[in-house]
Design a protein around this motif. Structure first.
Motif, PDB file in Angstrom:
ATOM      1  N   ILE A   1      -5.358  -0.459  -3.321  1.00  0.00           N
ATOM      2  CA  ILE A   1      -5.209  -0.569  -1.868  1.00  0.00           C
ATOM      3  C   ILE A   1      -6.450  -1.179  -1.246  1.00  0.00           C
ATOM      4  CG2 ILE A   1      -4.984   0.769   0.265  1.00  0.00           C
ATOM      5  CD1 ILE A   1      -3.218   2.723  -1.267  1.00  0.00           C
ATOM      6  N   LYS A   2      -7.595  -0.739  -1.705  1.00  0.00           N
ATOM      7  CA  LYS A   2      -8.846  -1.263  -1.162  1.00  0.00           C
ATOM      8  C   LYS A   2      -8.978  -2.757  -1.407  1.00  0.00           C
ATOM      9  CE  LYS A   2     -13.560  -1.935  -2.110  1.00  0.00           C
ATOM     10  NZ  LYS A   2     -14.315  -2.465  -3.253  1.00  0.00           N
ATOM     11  N   GLU A   3      -8.517  -3.230  -2.558  1.00  0.00           N
ATOM     12  CA  GLU A   3      -8.707  -4.627  -2.937  1.00  0.00           C
ATOM     13  C   GLU A   3      -7.672  -5.570  -2.336  1.00  0.00           C
ATOM     14  OE1 GLU A   3      -8.826  -4.365  -7.160  1.00  0.00           O
ATOM     15  OE2 GLU A   3     -10.812  -3.430  -7.208  1.00  0.00           O
ATOM     16  N   ILE A   4      -6.527  -5.038  -1.879  1.00  0.00           N
ATOM     17  CA  ILE A   4      -5.529  -5.910  -1.259  1.00  0.00           C
ATOM     18  C   ILE A   4      -5.586  -5.860   0.265  1.00  0.00           C
ATOM     19  CG2 ILE A   4      -3.950  -5.650  -3.230  1.00  0.00           C
ATOM     20  CD1 ILE A   4      -2.220  -3.837  -1.400  1.00  0.00           C
ATOM     21  N   SER A   5      -6.383  -4.955   0.827  1.00  0.00           N
ATOM     22  CA  SER A   5      -6.408  -4.765   2.276  1.00  0.00           C
ATOM     23  C   SER A   5      -7.687  -5.320   2.878  1.00  0.00           C
ATOM     24  CB  SER A   5      -6.253  -3.285   2.636  1.00  0.00           C
ATOM     25  OG  SER A   5      -7.303  -2.526   2.067  1.00  0.00           O
ATOM     26  N   GLN A   6      -7.606  -5.676   4.146  1.00  0.00           N
ATOM     27  CA  GLN A   6      -8.779  -6.173   4.848  1.00  0.00           C
ATOM     28  C   GLN A   6      -9.643  -5.009   5.313  1.00  0.00           C
ATOM     29  OE1 GLN A   6      -6.079  -8.349   7.359  1.00  0.00           O
ATOM     30  NE2 GLN A   6      -6.759  -7.222   9.185  1.00  0.00           N
ATOM     31  N   ASP A   7     -10.883  -5.290   5.636  1.00  0.00           N
ATOM     32  CA  ASP A   7     -11.880  -4.246   5.890  1.00  0.00           C
ATOM     33  C   ASP A   7     -11.473  -3.284   6.993  1.00  0.00           C
ATOM     34  OD1 ASP A   7     -13.361  -5.392   3.922  1.00  0.00           O
ATOM     35  OD2 ASP A   7     -14.750  -6.427   5.251  1.00  0.00           O
ATOM     36  N   ASP A   8     -10.895  -3.801   8.090  1.00  0.00           N
ATOM     37  CA  ASP A   8     -10.604  -2.949   9.234  1.00  0.00           C
ATOM     38  C   ASP A   8      -9.370  -2.078   9.036  1.00  0.00           C
ATOM     39  OD1 ASP A   8      -8.990  -5.205   9.251  1.00  0.00           O
ATOM     40  OD2 ASP A   8      -8.738  -5.179  11.426  1.00  0.00           O
ATOM     41  N   MET A   9      -8.674  -2.236   7.895  1.00  0.00           N
ATOM     42  CA  MET A   9      -7.478  -1.431   7.607  1.00  0.00           C
ATOM     43  C   MET A   9      -7.662  -0.528   6.399  1.00  0.00           C
ATOM     44  SD  MET A   9      -4.351  -4.071   8.216  1.00  0.00           S
ATOM     45  CE  MET A   9      -3.201  -2.787   7.695  1.00  0.00           C
ATOM     46  N   ARG A  10      -8.764  -0.702   5.715  1.00  0.00           N
ATOM     47  CA  ARG A  10      -8.954  -0.003   4.439  1.00  0.00           C
ATOM     48  C   ARG A  10      -8.921   1.513   4.598  1.00  0.00           C
ATOM     49  NH1 ARG A  10     -13.959  -2.321   1.968  1.00  0.00           N
ATOM     50  NH2 ARG A  10     -12.554  -4.106   1.791  1.00  0.00           N
ATOM     51  N   GLY A  11      -9.588   2.023   5.629  1.00  0.00           N
ATOM     52  CA  GLY A  11      -9.660   3.472   5.815  1.00  0.00           C
ATOM     53  C   GLY A  11      -8.307   4.096   6.069  1.00  0.00           C
TER      54      GLY A  11
ATOM     55  N   SER B   1       0.842  -1.201   0.000  1.00  0.00           N
ATOM     56  CA  SER B   1       0.000   0.000   0.000  1.00  0.00           C
ATOM     57  C   SER B   1       0.878   1.253   0.000  1.00  0.00           C
ATOM     58  CB  SER B   1      -0.922   0.008   1.220  1.00  0.00           C
ATOM     59  OG  SER B   1      -1.870  -1.025   1.151  1.00  0.00           O
ATOM     60  N   LEU B   2       1.942   1.233   0.793  1.00  0.00           N
ATOM     61  CA  LEU B   2       2.865   2.368   0.820  1.00  0.00           C
ATOM     62  C   LEU B   2       3.607   2.499  -0.503  1.00  0.00           C
ATOM     63  CD1 LEU B   2       4.343   1.963   4.427  1.00  0.00           C
ATOM     64  CD2 LEU B   2       2.751   3.717   3.645  1.00  0.00           C
ATOM     65  N   LEU B   3       3.976   1.359  -1.097  1.00  0.00           N
ATOM     66  CA  LEU B   3       4.667   1.395  -2.384  1.00  0.00           C
ATOM     67  C   LEU B   3       3.778   1.999  -3.462  1.00  0.00           C
ATOM     68  CD1 LEU B   3       7.158   0.634  -4.063  1.00  0.00           C
ATOM     69  CD2 LEU B   3       6.125  -1.615  -4.419  1.00  0.00           C
ATOM     70  N   ALA B   4       2.536   1.537  -3.543  1.00  0.00           N
ATOM     71  CA  ALA B   4       1.604   2.103  -4.523  1.00  0.00           C
ATOM     72  C   ALA B   4       1.331   3.570  -4.216  1.00  0.00           C
ATOM     73  CB  ALA B   4       0.293   1.309  -4.522  1.00  0.00           C
ATOM     74  N   GLY B   5       1.317   3.906  -2.925  1.00  0.00           N
ATOM     75  CA  GLY B   5       1.066   5.289  -2.519  1.00  0.00           C
ATOM     76  C   GLY B   5       2.174   6.248  -2.905  1.00  0.00           C
ATOM     77  N   CYS B   6       3.334   5.715  -3.307  1.00  0.00           N
ATOM     78  CA  CYS B   6       4.431   6.594  -3.746  1.00  0.00           C
ATOM     79  C   CYS B   6       4.057   7.386  -4.989  1.00  0.00           C
ATOM     80  CB  CYS B   6       5.698   5.778  -4.007  1.00  0.00           C
ATOM     81  SG  CYS B   6       6.544   5.224  -2.516  1.00  0.00           S
ATOM     82  N   THR B   7       3.069   6.907  -5.749  1.00  0.00           N
ATOM     83  CA  THR B   7       2.590   7.702  -6.881  1.00  0.00           C
ATOM     84  C   THR B   7       1.950   8.998  -6.382  1.00  0.00           C
ATOM     85  OG1 THR B   7       0.499   6.468  -6.856  1.00  0.00           O
ATOM     86  CG2 THR B   7       2.223   5.692  -8.345  1.00  0.00           C
ATOM     87  N   HIS B   8       1.348   8.953  -5.194  1.00  0.00           N
ATOM     88  CA  HIS B   8       0.789  10.162  -4.587  1.00  0.00           C
ATOM     89  C   HIS B   8       1.909  11.081  -4.107  1.00  0.00           C
ATOM     90  CE1 HIS B   8      -3.589   9.122  -4.232  1.00  0.00           C
ATOM     91  NE2 HIS B   8      -3.075   7.961  -4.559  1.00  0.00           N
ATOM     92  N   LEU B   9       3.026  10.494  -3.681  1.00  0.00           N
ATOM     93  CA  LEU B   9       4.189  11.299  -3.309  1.00  0.00           C
ATOM     94  C   LEU B   9       4.690  12.078  -4.519  1.00  0.00           C
ATOM     95  CD1 LEU B   9       6.320  11.997  -1.110  1.00  0.00           C
ATOM     96  CD2 LEU B   9       7.634  10.036  -1.934  1.00  0.00           C
TER      97      LEU B   9
END
Length: 427
Positions: free
Chosen positions: A144-154, A28-36
């Motif tokens: 991120i939503k599709e690789i993460s579990q429900d309680d961590m998605r937010g 999730s952090l790796l994919a989020g680097c596009t936001h960086l």
């Protein structure tokens, strides 16, 4: 001793304690680097505009205000045009490939500026950056939503906004102390590393199921949760995804007309369109893009330079994003979004009053508009932007076309935001 039978809730809590979430965080952090990278682009104009308009401009001649405006707005213009393309790529070839493409375009944007800096080439570089902007807030959040579990998605989705704010902060900071080309050499490595890292990342399990790769989807879910492939949790998650995929296949092709005919879809569509139309119109995008120029135009004689003072904007944005990540699961989406809108509305109303007073009477303390602008970007980063996208990903599971069209509204309103620059400079 009497043995008490465990309730279903206790069994569920015990099951959730098995495994780990390391890989969900990592990818999730790796994919989020596009936001960086997107944040770096958002902040690039603020410390760079003065250099481009100086006598030693990298472009070969000082750029005019109109040319600077074109360079600034070309990113949002390109983002608006490529949203549908990202929709097709993401749905046809997968989220992973799409994110790799986003990272490549981000790297290309900076590479162009290493070798060519004419006005046309700067526009081209910002167009490449706009292609990243057109996909990062949809493709990445879906992944991120599709690789993460429900309680961590937010919290994982909220981290993308933190990355964007960090990117703005980094650009404001190094843009002051480093020269034009040194900044580019430092930044270009980030999208390159993101692209290489995403090659090792797994594909979204929902895409794998859509492609008929059920066994690989189970392995991906098990890998992400640190569980065995045959674990009941993994089986339940994949079965749920399969049921949703089958349900989606049985549905007729979605069109604007079919969406408007269905009462539930129509309400969701209208809600998302309204939300995206207004969330960018709080003034934050113009403030972020021209931060140091706006501070200079206030007429205040600051002890430190406006370029360094502009660092306060991304600092409060990062803090607001961290605060959101800590409470987004506790207080829910609706309350946080309403609160952010109320504060943003009050701040913009205050800005209007200040403009009227300055025009009619004159003599308004300069720190007031600065504080109001800081509150606006705080609410943007800590509520309006991330919560809107979180709601979007949770409202529409497979309605990808709706999701990406909503992002088109986002970038159109970003263009409208840049038109506010002259209003701020006249304060």
């Amino acid at each position: 001793m009497v043995l008490r039978k465990k309730t279903e809730k206790e069994k569920s809590e015990i099951a959730l304690k098995r495994g780990h979430t390391y890989y969900q965080w990592i990818f999730s952090l790796l994919a989020g680097c596009t936001h960086l990278v997107y944040g770096l682009e958002c902040g690039w104009m603020s410390p760079t505009a003065e250099k481009l308009q100086g006598e030693n401009s990298p472009s070969g001649y000082p750029l005019s205000d109109e040319e600077i405006a074109w360079v600034a707005s070309s990113m949002s213009t390109a983002a608006t045009c490529v949203v549908i393309i990202h929709s097709y790529i993401s749905d046809r070839y997968g989220r992973k490939i799409n994110i790799i493409i986003l990272a490549f375009l981000g790297a290309l944007s900076w590479v162009i500026r290493i070798f060519y800096n004419s006005f046309i080439c700067l526009i081209l570089a910002r167009v490449c950056a706009g292609m990243v902007a057109g996909g990062c807030y949809t493709v990445v959040l879906m992944y991120i939503k599709e690789i993460s579990q429900d309680d961590m998605r937010g919290i994982l989705c909220a981290l993308t906004t933190i990355f964007q704010s960090l990117g703005i902060f980094m650009m404001y900071l190094i843009g002051v102390y480093l020269d034009y080309y040194s900044v580019i050499y430092v930044i270009v490595s980030i999208p390159i590393m993101t692209m290489l890292g995403m090659i090792l990342a797994p594909e979204s399990p929902e895409i794998l199921i859509k492609q008929g790769k059920i066994d690989k989807a189970m392995k991906t879910v098990a890998f992400m949760r640190g569980l065995n492939k045959d674990d009941q949790i993994v089986q339940a998650v994949v079965e749920t995804m399969m049921k949703e995929a089958e349900k989606f296949k049985s549905m007729p092709d979605l069109t604007i007309l079919s969406i408007l005919k269905n009462k539930i879809w129509r309400r969701g569509f209208v809600l998302i369109m309204i939300t995206f139309t207004f969330f960018e119109m709080n003034g934050a995008f113009a403030i972020i893009t021209f931060a140091s120029m706006i501070l200079t135009s206030t007429g205040i004689e600051f002890v430190i330079s406006p370029e360094l003072l502009a660092l306060s904007f991304p600092v409060v944005m990062v803090l607001a994003s961290l605060a959101l990540a800590s409470c987004v699961e506790r207080y829910g989406r609706k309350l946080l979004l309403i609160g952010a809108y109320v504060v943003s509305c009050c701040c913009m109303f205050g800005m209007v009053i200040i403009i009227i007073i300055q025009k009619e009477a004159g003599g308004v303390p300069g720190w007031i508009p600065v504080v109001l602008m800081m509150l606006i970007v705080t609410m943007f980063s800590g509520g309006v932007c991330p919560v809107t996208y979180i709601i979007l990903t949770e409202m529409f599971n497979f309605q990808v076309s709706i999701l990406f069209n909503a992002n088109t509204i986002n970038h159109i309103t970003s263009l409208m935001e840049l038109s506010k620059h002259k209003i701020y400079r006249n304060m």
